[in-house]
Design an enzyme around this catalytic site. Structure first.
Site, PDB file in Angstrom:
ATOM      1  N   LYS A 111       0.832  -1.205   0.000  1.00 63.37           N
ATOM      2  CA  LYS A 111       0.000   0.000   0.000  1.00 63.37           C
ATOM      3  C   LYS A 111       0.875   1.267   0.000  1.00 63.37           C
ATOM      4  O   LYS A 111       0.546   2.243  -0.681  1.00 63.37           O
ATOM      5  CB  LYS A 111      -0.931   0.006   1.220  1.00 63.37           C
ATOM      6  CG  LYS A 111      -2.149  -0.887   1.064  1.00 63.37           C
ATOM      7  CD  LYS A 111      -3.179  -0.224   0.188  1.00 63.37           C
ATOM      8  CE  LYS A 111      -4.527  -0.865   0.047  1.00 63.37           C
ATOM      9  NZ  LYS A 111      -4.777  -2.222  -0.086  1.00 63.37           N
ATOM     10  N   LYS A 194      -6.207 -15.590 -14.787  1.00 67.00           N
ATOM     11  CA  LYS A 194      -7.522 -15.871 -14.227  1.00 67.00           C
ATOM     12  C   LYS A 194      -8.436 -14.656 -14.262  1.00 67.00           C
ATOM     13  O   LYS A 194      -7.992 -13.539 -14.488  1.00 67.00           O
ATOM     14  CB  LYS A 194      -7.390 -16.438 -12.816  1.00 67.00           C
ATOM     15  CG  LYS A 194      -6.699 -15.578 -11.812  1.00 67.00           C
ATOM     16  CD  LYS A 194      -6.719 -16.289 -10.461  1.00 67.00           C
ATOM     17  CE  LYS A 194      -6.341 -15.318  -9.367  1.00 67.00           C
ATOM     18  NZ  LYS A 194      -6.582 -15.814  -8.042  1.00 67.00           N
ATOM     19  N   LYS A 197     -11.154  -8.600 -11.349  1.00 64.15           N
ATOM     20  CA  LYS A 197     -11.819  -7.312 -11.538  1.00 64.15           C
ATOM     21  C   LYS A 197     -10.909  -6.345 -12.290  1.00 64.15           C
ATOM     22  O   LYS A 197     -11.321  -5.713 -13.251  1.00 64.15           O
ATOM     23  CB  LYS A 197     -12.197  -6.746 -10.172  1.00 64.15           C
ATOM     24  CG  LYS A 197     -13.163  -5.598 -10.250  1.00 64.15           C
ATOM     25  CD  LYS A 197     -13.708  -5.245  -8.880  1.00 64.15           C
ATOM     26  CE  LYS A 197     -12.657  -4.611  -8.025  1.00 64.15           C
ATOM     27  NZ  LYS A 197     -13.042  -3.441  -7.281  1.00 64.15           N
TER      28      LYS A 197
END
Ligand code: TRP
Length: 329
Positions: A111, A194, A197
């Protein structure tokens, strides 16, 4: 009976990868264990979602899980922020969470790298809140993906540390719930990797029939087999993987045989695949719409879930306070 706790991210719509991956296992698991499923809205605040859409995100995710088959009459389904006891437990656990350890967490470092402009304390203590989510219900098992394994390991460290610091055998260590070999990797429609989103290659449970048909017809394939026994390219193998998930075995066999005979027409395969996906998704999508429109149902489910979760959490919190020496006059 085992107790299982799982937090659900409150952003994003569910795609077929989620459905055939974790979700179908949740639906099965809820009958075999004492399950707590919650929407992790406190956790989502670490990335500063727009306050005007936070509630809608929670509502959408909740509606999708309920529509797909999570059953509030067998599992406890709640919204994290409806159980504020978890925040107090997290605060108490944080007293035994050295800052250096939190700073070394992979998700935190990630992050910092990606969002250097928003390195807040909530992000730093994310794993402590997650440990509180789990420990408040004395979970035995937690279904987690690879990206959450370190957080679960930290939960075990906090449990162990609490026990040894206070000289108690209070928390037991939650294990990863292993779906075994059942967990399928669902490929996307873009030829490799795969379904996800961020990859933009997904089929969503909320997609219309027309969306599904359009996306499937545009899926990447190849120029066709030229000799029998030739290995399948990844894009075509992916189409077969999807076919196996949604279609009858005889359909899969039919297209496998025509592939092997070098007679396959991908257009036919895609048309069939699209119809079989529509047959899976359409009823779920209709339930999603019905659940979303049923304000009273959502209110009842979340109120019941919150009550059960609060009861479980409050019990743990009272004992933790007692162990730590917090007593009432
Ligand atoms: N961090 C998890 C995720 O991003 C969500 C989560 C929050 C969770 N609390 C949890 C998962 C407790 C399992 C148990 O997917």
């Amino acid at each position: 009976m085992d107790t299982v706790v799982s937090g659900i991210r409150s952003t994003g719509q569910l795609h077929l990868g989620n459905y055939f991956g974790a979700l179908r296992n949740f639906i099965k698991m809820q009958h075999d264990a004492r399950c707590f499923f919650f929407i992790a809205d406190y956790h989502s605040l670490t990335t500063h979602p727009d306050p005007r859409i936070l509630h809608d995100n929670v509502r959408n995710v909740l509606a999708e899980y309920l529509a797909a088959g999570l059953d509030p009459s067998v599992a406890t389904i709640y919204v994290q922020s409806d159980v504020p006891q978890v925040a107090e437990l997290s605060m108490l656990l944080s007293m035994h969470a050295p800052v250096g350890e939190l700073e070394r967490t992979a998700s935190f470092k990630d992050k910092i790298r990606k969002h250097a402009d928003n390195v807040n304390a909530g992000l730093l203590t994310y794993p402590v809140l997650m440990a509180a989510d789990i420990l408040q219900h004395k979970a035995d098992k937690v279904p987690v993906g690879k990206d959450q394994e370190q957080h679960l390991e930290m939960t075990r460290v906090y449990a162990r540390r609490f026990n040894s610091f206070y000289g108690v055998e209070y928390f037991s260590e939650p294990a990863a719930y292993n779906f075994g070999t059942e967990l399928v990797k669902v490929p996307g429609l873009d030829g490799s990797g795969k379904m996800g989103k961020s990859e933009g290659n997904g089929l969503y449970l909320s997609d219309s029939d027309a969306d599904i048909r359009k996306k499937v017809m545009r899926a990447v394939s190849d120029s066709g087999p030229t000799a029998p026994g030739e290995p399948m390219s990844e894009p075509v193998a992916n189409l077969f993987t999807l076919l196996k998930l949604v279609s009858a075995p005889s359909t899969v066999e039919h297209f496998a045989a025509s592939y092997n005979a070098c007679e396959i027409r991908y257009g036919d395969l895609k048309k069939q695949l699209a119809e079989d996906i529509v047959a899976v998704v359409a009823p779920i999508r209709e339930r999603i719409e019905a659940v979303k429109a049923d304000e009273a149902f959502l209110r009842r489910v979340t109120a019941d879930g919150a009550e059960k979760a609060r009861e479980s959490s409050a019990k743990t919190l009272a004992q933790v306070r007692e162990i730590m020496g917090i007593r009432r006059f």
